[in-house]
Design a protein around this motif. Sequence first.
Motif, short mmCIF file in Angstrom:
data_model
loop_
_atom_site.label_atom_id
_atom_site.label_comp_id
_atom_site.label_asym_id
_atom_site.label_seq_id
_atom_site.Cartn_x
_atom_site.Cartn_y
_atom_site.Cartn_z
N LEU A 21 0.83 -1.21 0.00
CA LEU A 21 0.00 0.00 0.00
C LEU A 21 0.86 1.26 0.00
N ALA A 22 1.90 1.23 0.84
CA ALA A 22 2.71 2.43 1.00
C ALA A 22 3.48 2.77 -0.26
N ALA A 201 -2.05 -1.70 -4.47
CA ALA A 201 -3.05 -1.66 -3.40
C ALA A 201 -4.03 -2.81 -3.57
N GLY A 202 -4.43 -3.05 -4.83
CA GLY A 202 -5.35 -4.15 -5.12
C GLY A 202 -4.73 -5.48 -4.74
N VAL A 229 3.77 4.73 7.69
CA VAL A 229 4.89 4.14 6.96
C VAL A 229 5.51 5.18 6.02
N VAL A 230 4.67 5.89 5.29
CA VAL A 230 5.17 6.87 4.33
C VAL A 230 5.94 7.98 5.05
N VAL A 231 5.42 8.41 6.18
CA VAL A 231 6.08 9.48 6.94
C VAL A 231 7.44 8.99 7.45
N ARG A 239 12.30 2.69 -1.47
CA ARG A 239 13.15 2.07 -0.46
C ARG A 239 12.65 2.45 0.93
N GLY A 240 12.29 3.74 1.09
CA GLY A 240 11.76 4.21 2.36
C GLY A 240 10.47 3.48 2.71
N ALA A 241 9.62 3.28 1.68
CA ALA A 241 8.36 2.59 1.94
C ALA A 241 8.63 1.18 2.44
#
Lengths: 304, 391
Positions: A21-22, A201-202, A229-231, A239-241
């Motif tokens: 999702l993220a 997302a799906g 998570v995104v923050v 990579r951050g996600a």
Amino acid sequence: MTLALEQILNGVQFGVALFLLAAGLTLIFGIMGVINLAHGSLYLIGAYGAALVSQRTGSFILAILAGLAASAIAGLIIEFVVIRKLYARDHVQQVLATFGLILFINEGATILFGRQPLFVAMPPALSGAVEIIPGVPYPTYRLAVIAVGLLVAFGLYLFVNKTRVGMLVRAGATHRDMVRALGVDIRLLYTLVFGLGALLAGLAGLMAGPLLAVQVGMGEQILILTFVVVVIGGVGSIRGAFFGAMIVGITDTLLRGFLPALLRSLMTTSQADALAAGLSSMGIYLIMALVLLIKPQGLFSGQN
Amino acid sequence: MKIRGAVLGTALSTLMATAAFAQEPVKIGFITTLSGPGGYIGADARDGFNLAVELEGGKLGGVPVQVVVEDDGFKPGTGKQIADKFLKTDKIKLFTGIIFSNIAGATVPDIIDAGAIYVSPNAAPSNFAGKECNKNYYVVSWQNDSLHESAGQNATNLGYKKAFILAPNYQAGKDALAGFKRFFKGEVVGELYTRLDQTDFAPEMAQIRDAKPDVVFQFQPGGLGIAFMRQYQQAGLLGAIPMVVAAPSMDATILKAVGDAAVGVNLSYHWNTDFDNAANKKFMEAWTKKYGADRLPTYYASQAYDTALAIAAGLKGVKGDLGNTDAFRAAMMKADFQSVRGAFKFGNNQHPIQDWYAARVEKDASGKPVLKTLGKVMSNHADAYAKDCKI
């Protein structure tokens, strides 16, 4: 020890779902500058698409295809009809419009499928449990979810870092105006990114189907954590996600799993339980606050 | 002649006023949860309540009523806002419908403080049952703890010694664990609070396996219960560790969603579709006629139906005039209606005194899993807080 291993696997599995999702959310925000609250609705559409086809045909393969197709098509329609009008608007209007979409899609799902949660049969091949180490059975389906999630993460890494389109995506996340000035069809790129986000997302939604109940409102439950998570990971960074999702997934699971026992050795049972329940649900938000304090852009920010 | 004319005129106008009064329906504010994982619960409660109104031809206790339904969206703040609007804009004086205790906790005090009446068809948190009880607050369902006291007694009767217990971290969850422990004579080897918005219970499953209890008691209402039961099965615990629950963790909808996996689960409740009394037969017949045989009513529907009947008795006593809450109370407390559960009366804290039954999920003749009533676990059971209530 075996308990710890099992809990870490649970954490990774939760993290994988959050990552799917993220990844979409962070790209959409990083590249298009759109805060998409309706991302959870795409998760819902994927889950419902798969659940309905699975119920009608009994085939899990068809259900996967239907879930992916439903969310991707819904994503493209949403981008074309609503999001496209919002690129130049400010965030408040984007939030209002996408919040409107949540209401619209939830109510639509209620009218079409009712309020009763849907039941998705688990594919027989994956319904058992395997002993990861002797004496510790772990559900096969959850292992499969972890495998799919890690594969998708690897695939996204290759796509973003090794392909020409991926290069544009990276460039779009950091230097949006420059990409446009160089004559790239930014609209097409936007549609592509939104469609990809919807697809992921799906995928998360359809994989959650056999584990959780498929029901109206399931998207919003997970969306809040996805924003965390995104923050933590930093806006616009795949990579951050990934690392953000793993941090949130594992921390949340381990806190829930071990904090009560830990606190019980320090104080009376009833106090410990009350405190542990509170602390473990606060845990990931504390981490988010800490990250915001030390690296306000997130751990792996794509923006400069 | 003139005088007679005047008298006649007065009589006529009085008659007309009475007629006009009779036609003005009493509004009933129905705040309930129609969306989210508990959405089907509110829908069942609404339909059960409306069924009773319909059977009386749009009236309750001979008084025409208008049921105004709004969805609280599973959010305490929204429930409070709706109550505020109902009280100030719509001038509603009679409320019901709330499903979840956290929403009741935020909403009911506003209703009571404004001098209006609240009759609960479901949520009944412990903090409103004892010292904080109120003349204008009635509960037709049960006090939260009672539900789970019956499960505790059931687990004791079944001879279990080591229980692992878990519930969501909110007022009803705390009441649930307190209620279970009050009547469970064995040892509690593990106790956990989950989040109310949690649908993945993998970490809890691992802990249950690790604690090796000989019975699991869980309170997970609505969609949470479906997710919990299925994951319990997926984790391979279903055959290994038996489960004892109260009604909310195994209602008709959860049973339908979980299917065969639920066979063998022990539960306890105050009502089931198979109860053999005239009131229940009437309810089941009307429900099946209206909603079809495919949609079995959950116990939430039966409670809302009973709530409507209880309100009908109250309204009948005051002929629809809610201005005098003491008169309404006198009529309500008689509980002059036939409950679908059988025996029913109000205790001094205006919560029910009723019987609880043990049950098990078994396959019927056609191989479908159904809730089968086995026998009483508790008779004329009142709640533990009634003694602190001074009305």
